[in-house]
Design a protein around this motif. Structure first.
Motif, PDB file in Angstrom:
ATOM      1  N   ARG A 154      -5.466  -4.733  -8.332  1.00  0.00           N
ATOM      2  CA  ARG A 154      -4.968  -5.692  -7.357  1.00  0.00           C
ATOM      3  C   ARG A 154      -3.511  -6.077  -7.625  1.00  0.00           C
ATOM      4  N   ALA A 155      -2.897  -6.745  -6.657  1.00  0.00           N
ATOM      5  CA  ALA A 155      -1.512  -7.182  -6.762  1.00  0.00           C
ATOM      6  C   ALA A 155      -1.311  -7.984  -8.029  1.00  0.00           C
ATOM      7  N   GLY A 156      -0.251  -7.666  -8.781  1.00  0.00           N
ATOM      8  CA  GLY A 156       0.053  -8.372 -10.024  1.00  0.00           C
ATOM      9  C   GLY A 156      -0.584  -7.752 -11.247  1.00  0.00           C
ATOM     10  N   ASN A 173      -3.672  -1.488  -4.888  1.00  0.00           N
ATOM     11  CA  ASN A 173      -3.145  -2.312  -3.808  1.00  0.00           C
ATOM     12  C   ASN A 173      -1.640  -2.541  -3.919  1.00  0.00           C
ATOM     13  N   ASN A 174      -1.030  -2.983  -2.835  1.00  0.00           N
ATOM     14  CA  ASN A 174       0.371  -3.376  -2.861  1.00  0.00           C
ATOM     15  C   ASN A 174       0.604  -4.415  -3.950  1.00  0.00           C
ATOM     16  N   GLY A 175       1.697  -4.264  -4.700  1.00  0.00           N
ATOM     17  CA  GLY A 175       2.010  -5.201  -5.769  1.00  0.00           C
ATOM     18  C   GLY A 175       1.355  -4.872  -7.087  1.00  0.00           C
ATOM     19  N   ALA A 176       0.503  -3.834  -7.128  1.00  0.00           N
ATOM     20  CA  ALA A 176      -0.104  -3.383  -8.383  1.00  0.00           C
ATOM     21  C   ALA A 176       0.731  -2.238  -8.955  1.00  0.00           C
ATOM     22  N   GLU A 177       0.596  -2.019 -10.268  1.00  0.00           N
ATOM     23  CA  GLU A 177       1.361  -0.960 -10.935  1.00  0.00           C
ATOM     24  C   GLU A 177       0.452  -0.205 -11.878  1.00  0.00           C
ATOM     25  N   GLY A 192       0.464   0.707  -4.184  1.00  0.00           N
ATOM     26  CA  GLY A 192       1.382   0.039  -5.096  1.00  0.00           C
ATOM     27  C   GLY A 192       2.335   1.016  -5.756  1.00  0.00           C
ATOM     28  N   GLU A 214       4.621   2.153  -2.921  1.00  0.00           N
ATOM     29  CA  GLU A 214       5.872   1.401  -2.862  1.00  0.00           C
ATOM     30  C   GLU A 214       6.954   2.103  -3.678  1.00  0.00           C
TER      31      GLU A 214
END
Length: 258
Positions: A154-156, A173-177, A192, A214
Motif C-alpha cells: 500500500r501507499a507509504g 499501489n500508487n505511493g508504494a515502493e 507504484g 510511477e
C-alpha cells in the motif's frame, strides 16, 4: 512504585535504504541544474530519503568541495546527506566537521570516531544495498532465491528484497515502493515505484501483469512517467529492462510477440 527493568536506550542492528548521489562535478550550480532536470520540479520526488554522497569519480582532481553548500543543496531536493563515499584522506576532517560519516562502500557508514576513507550530469541517484524491514501489514515469505509477498503493498510502504528476486502476487499501489537486488515479478497491477538491480545488477528486470508504474529503475538508471505510461502498453503485461543506459519497455502480451 516498581521500577522498570528496561534501560533508557536499546541498541539494535537496523539497516535502511539510502540514495547514492554520485558526483561528476563539484560545482553547486551544475548539480542544482541536474537535480532540477532529474526531478522535473516535483517537490517530493525524493521524499526525504537518506543520501550517501559518492565523490569517488572526482575526489583526486576536484577542487575543495563546499560540503555545507552541498548538504544544503541536497536538502533543498529533500535528500538528507548522512555519509560520504570515495573521499580522500585530505577530505576527512572537513567531512566530519559537517557531521557526516565516511563510508568505505562495504557494509555501511563507519562511526565517525574511527573513520577510514575508502561513482550524467552532476549527480545520479541510485539505491544502495541496504534493507528496510517489511512493514507489519505485509506478509513475506523468503525462499533461497526470492522474497514472496502475498498481500497488497500500500501507499507509504516499502519492500526490499536483499540479495534476491522479489515476487509479489498482489497489487503494488500508487505511493508504494518495491526494491530488489535481483528482478521484480508482480503478478498483479504495478502502480507504484519498482527498483530492480538495486545493488548494481544491470541484468535485472521488472515484470508485471498490468504495468502502470510511477517510476522504474534498473541498476540505478531511472525512468519516470509524469506524462503517463506508453498508452499502447499501459495496464498490459510488460517487462522493463536496461539496454545500455536506456530503460526499455517490452510487451508480454501474446499478440505483440506473434
Amino acid at each position: 512504585m516498581q521500577k522498570s527493568s528496561k534501560l533508557p536506550i536499546e541498541i539494535k542492528i537496523s539497516t535502511v535504504v539510502a540514495i547514492s548521489a554520485i558526483l561528476h562535478s563539484a560545482d553547486p550550480l551544475a548539480i542544482d541544474a541536474a537535480l532540477k532536470q532529474m526531478t522535473g520540479g516535483v517537490s517530493d520526488f525524493f521524499e526525504d530519503e537518506f543520501a550517501v554522497i559518492d565523490v569517488g569519480a572526482i575526489a583526486e582532481g576536484a577542487p575543495a568541495i563546499d560540503w555545507r553548500a552541498l548538504v544544503d543543496l541536497l536538502k533543498k531536493y529533500r535528500l538528507n546527506a548522512v555519509a560520504v563515499r570515495g573521499a580522500t584522506p585530505a577530505m576527512a576532517d572537513a567531512i566530519r566537521a559537517r557531521g557526516l560519516s565516511l563510508d568505505d562502500g562495504s557494509s555501511g557508514a563507519k562511526p565517525r570516531a574511527d573513520d577510514a576513507p575508502a561513482s550524467a550530469p552532476a549527480a545520479v541517484a541510485t539505491p544502495v544495498a541496504a534493507a528496510t524491514p517489511v512493514p507489519a501489514a505485509v506478509t513475506a515469505v523468503v525462499s533461497p532465491g526470492a522474497m514472496i509477498i502475498d498481500t497488497p503493498v500500500r501507499a507509504g510502504q516499502r519492500i526490499y528484497a536483499r540479495g534476491c528476486d522479489l515476487i509479489i502476487t498482489a497489487a503494488v499501489n500508487n505511493g508504494a515502493e518495491v526494491i530488489a537486488d535481483g528482478s521484480i515479478h508482480i503478478y498483479a497491477p504495478l502502480n507504484g515505484r519498482a527498483l530492480a538491480g538495486a545493488s548494481g545488477n544491470a541484468e535485472a528486470r521488472i515484470f508485471a501483469l498490468s504495468m502502470q508504474p510511477e517510476l522504474v529503475s534498473i541498476a540505478g538508471v531511472y525512468r519516470t512517467f509524469d506524462d503517463g505510461f506508453p498508452p499502447e502498453m499501459a495496464r498490459q503485461p510488460a517487462q522493463i529492462r536496461l539496454v545500455g543506459d536506456r530503460i526499455d519497455i517490452l510487451s508480454l502480451s501474446p499478440a505483440s510477440r506473434a
